[in-house]
Write a protein that holds these residues in place. Sequence first.
Motif, short mmCIF file in Angstrom:
data_model
loop_
_atom_site.label_atom_id
_atom_site.label_comp_id
_atom_site.label_asym_id
_atom_site.label_seq_id
_atom_site.Cartn_x
_atom_site.Cartn_y
_atom_site.Cartn_z
N GLY A 1 -18.50 39.86 47.66
CA GLY A 1 -17.11 40.09 48.05
C GLY A 1 -16.56 39.00 48.97
O GLY A 1 -15.35 38.78 49.01
N ILE B 1 -23.27 46.78 51.80
CA ILE B 1 -24.23 47.38 50.85
C ILE B 1 -24.61 48.80 51.28
O ILE B 1 -24.75 49.69 50.45
N LYS C 1 -22.60 32.06 61.56
CA LYS C 1 -23.49 32.18 60.41
C LYS C 1 -22.78 32.56 59.12
O LYS C 1 -23.22 32.18 58.03
N ALA D 1 -19.56 42.76 50.19
CA ALA D 1 -19.16 44.13 50.48
C ALA D 1 -20.34 44.79 51.19
O ALA D 1 -21.50 44.36 51.04
N1 CO8 Z 1 -23.75 44.66 53.66
C1 CO8 Z 1 -24.20 45.30 54.77
N2 CO8 Z 1 -24.91 44.68 55.73
C2 CO8 Z 1 -25.19 43.38 55.58
C3 CO8 Z 1 -24.75 42.64 54.48
C4 CO8 Z 1 -23.98 43.34 53.49
N3 CO8 Z 1 -23.47 42.72 52.41
N4 CO8 Z 1 -25.18 41.38 54.59
C5 CO8 Z 1 -25.86 41.31 55.75
N5 CO8 Z 1 -25.86 42.52 56.35
C6 CO8 Z 1 -26.50 42.88 57.62
C7 CO8 Z 1 -28.01 42.99 57.47
O1 CO8 Z 1 -28.39 44.25 56.95
C8 CO8 Z 1 -28.47 42.80 58.91
O2 CO8 Z 1 -28.25 44.00 59.60
P1 CO8 Z 1 -29.40 44.52 60.67
O3 CO8 Z 1 -29.45 43.45 61.72
O4 CO8 Z 1 -28.83 45.81 61.16
O5 CO8 Z 1 -30.67 44.63 59.92
C9 CO8 Z 1 -27.45 41.80 59.46
O6 CO8 Z 1 -26.32 41.85 58.57
C10 CO8 Z 1 -27.99 40.38 59.48
O7 CO8 Z 1 -28.44 40.08 58.16
P2 CO8 Z 1 -29.92 39.53 57.84
O8 CO8 Z 1 -30.89 39.97 58.89
O9 CO8 Z 1 -30.24 39.88 56.43
O10 CO8 Z 1 -29.67 37.97 57.99
P3 CO8 Z 1 -30.46 36.79 57.25
O11 CO8 Z 1 -30.03 35.53 57.91
O12 CO8 Z 1 -31.92 37.09 57.17
O13 CO8 Z 1 -29.90 36.81 55.75
C11 CO8 Z 1 -28.16 36.94 54.07
C12 CO8 Z 1 -28.52 36.54 55.51
C13 CO8 Z 1 -28.90 36.02 53.11
C14 CO8 Z 1 -26.67 36.80 53.92
C15 CO8 Z 1 -28.62 38.41 53.83
O14 CO8 Z 1 -28.10 39.22 54.87
C16 CO8 Z 1 -28.13 38.97 52.52
O15 CO8 Z 1 -28.70 38.68 51.47
N6 CO8 Z 1 -27.06 39.81 52.58
C17 CO8 Z 1 -26.53 40.46 51.39
C18 CO8 Z 1 -25.77 39.48 50.54
C19 CO8 Z 1 -25.27 40.15 49.29
O16 CO8 Z 1 -26.03 40.59 48.44
N7 CO8 Z 1 -23.96 40.25 49.20
C20 CO8 Z 1 -23.30 40.86 48.05
C21 CO8 Z 1 -23.04 42.29 48.33
S1 CO8 Z 1 -22.41 43.14 46.89
C22 CO8 Z 1 -20.78 42.71 46.85
O17 CO8 Z 1 -20.28 42.01 47.68
C23 CO8 Z 1 -20.00 43.27 45.70
C24 CO8 Z 1 -18.51 43.14 45.94
C25 CO8 Z 1 -17.74 43.95 44.98
C26 CO8 Z 1 -18.10 45.37 45.05
C27 CO8 Z 1 -17.30 46.18 44.11
C28 CO8 Z 1 -18.02 47.48 43.83
C29 CO8 Z 1 -17.37 48.25 42.77
#
Ligand code: CO8
Length: 260
Positions: free
Chosen positions: A111, A68, A60, A66
Motif C-alpha cells: 500500500g 497486516i 526508515k 497496509a
Molecule cells: N503492517 C503492520 N505492521 C507492520 C507492517 C505492516 N505492513 N510493516 C512493519 N510493521 C511493524 C512490524 O510488525 C514491527 O512491529 P513490532 O516492532 O511491534 O514487532 C515494526 O513495524 C517494525 O518492523 P520490523 O521489525 O519488521 O522492521 P524490519 O526493519 O526488520 O523490516 C520491513 C522492515 C522489511 C518493511 C518489514 O517490516 C516488512 O516486511 N513489513 C511488511 C511489508 C509488507 O509486506 N507490506 C505489504 C503489506 S500488504 C499491503 O500493503 C496490501 C495493500 C492493499 C490491501 C488491500 C486489501 C484488500
Amino acid sequence: MEYSNLLYEKDGGIGFVTLNRPKALNALNAALMKEISHLMDQIAADPTVQVVIITGSGEKSFVAGADITEMQPMSAVEGRNWGKFGQATFDKIEKLPQPVIAAVNGFALGGGCELAMACDIRIASEKAKFGQPEVSLGITPGFGGTQRLSRLVGKGRAKELLFTGDLIDAQEAYRIGLVNKVTAPEELLNAAKALAQKIMSRAPVAVQVCKAAVNEGLDVDLDSGVAYEAEVFGLCFATGDQKEGMAAFVEKRPAKFTGK
Ligand code: CO8
C-alpha cells in the motif's frame, strides 16, 4: 478533524503531509486511511495550497504497506470493502486539483508503493525501497497497484515485480521510471520543496489543468484526450494568468501570476 496518525502543516503554498505511525513503519491502518481521506477533501477545497508533499515520519519508512495485523482476520467481504476504501482514498490523491509530490524516505511497500504511485511525482531517497510484496502474504495489491504500476513501468516489469514480490532499490526504481529523481537522504525534503517552489512559480490554473488533462487523457483514446486538451487549452485564454504570462514574455520581464 483531529489527526492522530498524520501531521499536516502549511508552509507558504505547500501542504506538507507526514504519515506518522513510526512504530509500525507508518503502515496504513483504518484510522490513518480515514485521516488521509478527510485531509484530501480539506486540501481539495483549500485554494491557499498550491502543491502537496507527502512523506513518512522517521528515517526508515515511507509506508511499509497496509496494516497486516488489521487485515489478518478479514473475511472476503471485509477485504473487498477495505480495498475499495483504499482505492477511493488514493483516487482522491490522484484527483486532487493540486500537484502532489511523494518524498519517499524509506520503505514504500504494498500500500505504500500504491500510495506513492497515486501521487503525481515521486522523489526517492537513496535509502528508499519499493515493492509489491503482497503475493508473499497470499493476497494481491488492493489499492490500485496492479493498475498504476503497469501504467508507470509497463506490463512486463510490473508483472515481474507483482509475481515475485521482490523489492527494488531507489536507483532501480529510477531506471524503470517508477521515480522521477533520487537524492541523498538528507537532501530529500529540500529537493521536494525546491520542485514544489518551481511548480508554484508557474501559472497555477495552467498547472492544475495540465494535471487534469494528463489524468483524463490516460483513461480514454488519443482522439478524446486531445479533444479534452483543446477545450482546456481554450479555457486558459479566459484567465488573467494567460494575459499576464504572455504580456510578461513580450515585455521581457518575469510574470506575476495570481491564479486567476
Ligand atoms: N503492517 C503492520 N505492521 C507492520 C507492517 C505492516 N505492513 N510493516 C512493519 N510493521 C511493524 C512490524 O510488525 C514491527 O512491529 P513490532 O516492532 O511491534 O514487532 C515494526 O513495524 C517494525 O518492523 P520490523 O521489525 O519488521 O522492521 P524490519 O526493519 O526488520 O523490516 C520491513 C522492515 C522489511 C518493511 C518489514 O517490516 C516488512 O516486511 N513489513 C511488511 C511489508 C509488507 O509486506 N507490506 C505489504 C503489506 S500488504 C499491503 O500493503 C496490501 C495493500 C492493499 C490491501 C488491500 C486489501 C484488500
